[in-house]
Structure formats: structure tokens, C-alpha cells
Motif scaffolding. Structure first.
Motif, short mmCIF file in Angstrom:
data_model
loop_
_atom_site.label_atom_id
_atom_site.label_comp_id
_atom_site.label_asym_id
_atom_site.label_seq_id
_atom_site.Cartn_x
_atom_site.Cartn_y
_atom_site.Cartn_z
N ALA A 35 -10.95 57.57 14.07
CA ALA A 35 -11.79 57.04 13.30
C ALA A 35 -11.17 56.23 12.22
CB ALA A 35 -13.06 57.54 12.89
N LEU A 36 -10.32 57.09 11.51
CA LEU A 36 -9.69 56.33 10.43
C LEU A 36 -8.79 55.40 10.54
CD1 LEU A 36 -9.05 56.98 7.17
CD2 LEU A 36 -6.80 58.21 8.15
N LEU A 37 -8.02 55.34 11.57
CA LEU A 37 -7.09 54.31 12.04
C LEU A 37 -7.96 53.13 12.50
CD1 LEU A 37 -4.77 56.54 14.15
CD2 LEU A 37 -4.13 55.58 11.95
N ALA A 38 -9.30 53.20 12.93
CA ALA A 38 -10.09 52.17 13.47
C ALA A 38 -10.90 51.43 12.24
CB ALA A 38 -10.95 52.56 14.66
N ARG A 39 -11.21 52.39 11.36
CA ARG A 39 -12.15 51.94 10.31
C ARG A 39 -11.16 51.57 9.13
NH1 ARG A 39 -14.11 55.13 6.26
NH2 ARG A 39 -13.35 57.10 7.74
N ARG A 40 -10.38 52.00 8.69
CA ARG A 40 -9.38 51.52 7.58
C ARG A 40 -8.08 51.16 7.76
NH1 ARG A 40 -10.22 56.25 3.31
NH2 ARG A 40 -8.87 55.04 2.07
N GLY A 41 -7.70 50.68 8.95
CA GLY A 41 -6.37 50.18 9.60
C GLY A 41 -5.94 49.28 8.57
N ASP A 42 -6.54 48.42 7.89
CA ASP A 42 -5.83 47.40 6.78
C ASP A 42 -5.83 48.12 5.50
OD1 ASP A 42 -5.68 45.52 8.92
OD2 ASP A 42 -7.96 44.74 8.39
N ASP A 43 -6.41 49.17 5.45
CA ASP A 43 -5.90 49.96 4.16
C ASP A 43 -4.52 50.03 3.68
OD1 ASP A 43 -5.63 52.23 2.32
OD2 ASP A 43 -7.43 52.41 1.98
N PRO A 44 -4.03 49.85 2.74
CA PRO A 44 -2.70 49.68 2.47
C PRO A 44 -1.89 51.08 2.68
CG PRO A 44 -3.76 48.42 0.48
CD PRO A 44 -4.67 48.95 1.53
N ASP A 45 -2.64 52.18 2.29
CA ASP A 45 -2.18 53.38 2.42
C ASP A 45 -2.31 53.95 3.94
OD1 ASP A 45 -1.63 53.99 -0.37
OD2 ASP A 45 -3.77 54.71 -0.65
#
Length: 237
Positions: A35-45
Motif C-alpha cells: 500500500a505504501l509503494l502504491a500510495r506514496r510512490g512519488d514521495d521523495p523518500d
């Protein structure tokens, strides 16, 4: 142990139970990697950590499913891989903020930390867990926000691997405290050896029931609890 101006703390097995990390935090992160990879994939970290995973496995085009598979394998192996720790830290930070999680400390730890802090001893953390995870851990303490007790946070990304002496030398530079007046507390002999090579003072924290208890702490001074460590007598450098 007089003449100590800074104490650097390991977390897992030292201030806190390894069982809590393995039995509570690891499954929590495992169930949320996808879910993290899908939801926040564009987050720099997140993007930086994914790039590091791809580099480490030699697969620059690895998709999210492959990255998640690798993260779960590393979790099973208890690998101290920096991108794994980064992504775990992001997930745990969200969990602590939502109230899903609350951190664990051995009962002797917080009184000692408050006592040392009141005596003017600077307290720092050096853990394989990411700085984000450390910050969330201390912010969600059993007695409320403990971050005011902590002066600095260090991990394998901003300091380096925990069994390499150069990592402790980097922290010495950042602290601005002489190596010989810095005390490191850890349950792992390899880390204690590296810190001593860098000139730090060391105490091995050997708690019954912890995974490294039977390994001992080599020739380092040993304590079973923080209240056995007396930092009450200090002199001016």
C-alpha cells in the motif's frame, strides 16, 4: 563511569525489547509495504528507497511487486538494509501517529534517561532503524513524547553501518564531543567493538531473554539494566 558528556543509545535489545519489534512492528510493516509503494510512490523518500532496492538487487526496472517481494525477504532475514529501514520507518511513523502503535521501553530505561538528561548529559540514538522510525518511537513513548530528552538521531544512512568504526567517528564529528567522553550502550559485541575502536567508551547491555544474551558482550563492561550504570560523577574536561 564518570567523565561522560554524551550517551549514545542503541534501541532494539538495549532500551527496548527485540520481541516487540519482531512480533509487532515487523508484521505491521509487512502488511503495508504494498500500500505504501502504491500510495506514496512519488514521495521523495519512498522513491529514493525504491531506487536503492533496485540498485542492491541489480534490477533497475523492478516493479512495485518485485520490490515488495524483496522487502519481505529482507524482513525474514532481519537484514539491516537501509531502504528497508527507511520504508519501515515511514510505515511505523504513520502507525504511531494514528495511535495504532505505541513504543516499548524497559522499565529501568526512562528513569535513567531523565536522570542523565537532568545532569546535563546529552542523549543521542544510533539505531539500524531509520531516523524517521526513531523519531516516531520516542514521540509515542509510554509516558508521552520523549523527544525532548534526545539531542540527536543517527542511522545507517546518515552515519553508516553499525559495525564499522568510521560510523562512530562520523557521529563524534557531528556531536562535537570528544570520543573518550562519549558512552555507547548496545547489546551487540560487534557494535561495541566498532565504537571502542573509534575511541568511545562502551557498556554492553545484557538483558535476559534477548537474542544476544547468550553471546555475552566480550570484554566490555556489562550491565543488566540502566540503573546499574552510574554517571553521577563528572569532571570538567
Amino acid at each position: 563511569m564518570p567523565d561522560v558528556d554524551a550517551v549514545v543509545l542503541d534501541i532494539e535489545g538495549t532500551t527496548s525489547a527485540t520481541g516487540f519489534v519482531v512480533d509487532v512492528l515487523y508484521p505491521y510493516s509487512r502488511s503495508r509495504f504494498g500500500a505504501l509503494l502504491a500510495r506514496r510512490g512519488d514521495d521523495p523518500d519512498v522513491a529514493r528507497a525504491v531506487g536503492q532496492v533496485r540498485e542492491l538487487i541489480g534490477a533497475p526496472d523492478a516493479d512495485a511487486a518485485r520490490v515488495e517481494e524483496v522487502l519481505n525477504t529482507w524482513l525474514d532475514e532481519d537484514r539491516k538494509a537501509t531502504p528497508l529501514k527507511t520504508l519501515q520507518g515511514l510505515i511505523w511513523s504513520e502507525g504511531f501517529a494514528r495511535g495504532d502503535l505505541a513504543s516499548h521501553f524497559y522499565e529501568d530505561v526512562l528513569p535513567a534517561l531523565r536522570r542523565w538528561h537532568a545532569a546535563g548529559i546529552a542523549l543521542h540514538v544510533y539505531s539500524s532503524g531509520s531516523v524517521a522510525a526513531q523519531r516516531a518511537w520516542f514521540a509515542a513513548g509510554p509516558e508521552g513524547d520523549l523527544l525532548p530528552l534526545v539531542d540527536g538521531l543517527y542511522d545507517t544512512e546518515n552515519a553508516g553501518p553499525k559495525q564499522e568504526a568510521d560510523s562512530y567517528r562520523r557521529i563524534t564529528t557531528a556531536l562535537g564531543v570528544p570520543a573518550g567522553r562519549t558512552l555507547f550502550l548496545s547489546d551487540r559485541t560487534g557494535e561495541l567493538d566498532a565504537a571502542r575502536t573509534a575511541g568511545w567508551r562502551t557498556v554492553g547491555v545484557r538483558r535476559p531473554g534477548e537474542p544476544y544474551y547468550e553471546h555475552g558482550v566480550g570484554d566490555h563492561p556489562e550491565a543488566r539494566a540502566f540503573d546499574e550504570i552510574d554517571l553521577s560523577t563528572r569532571s570538567t574536561p
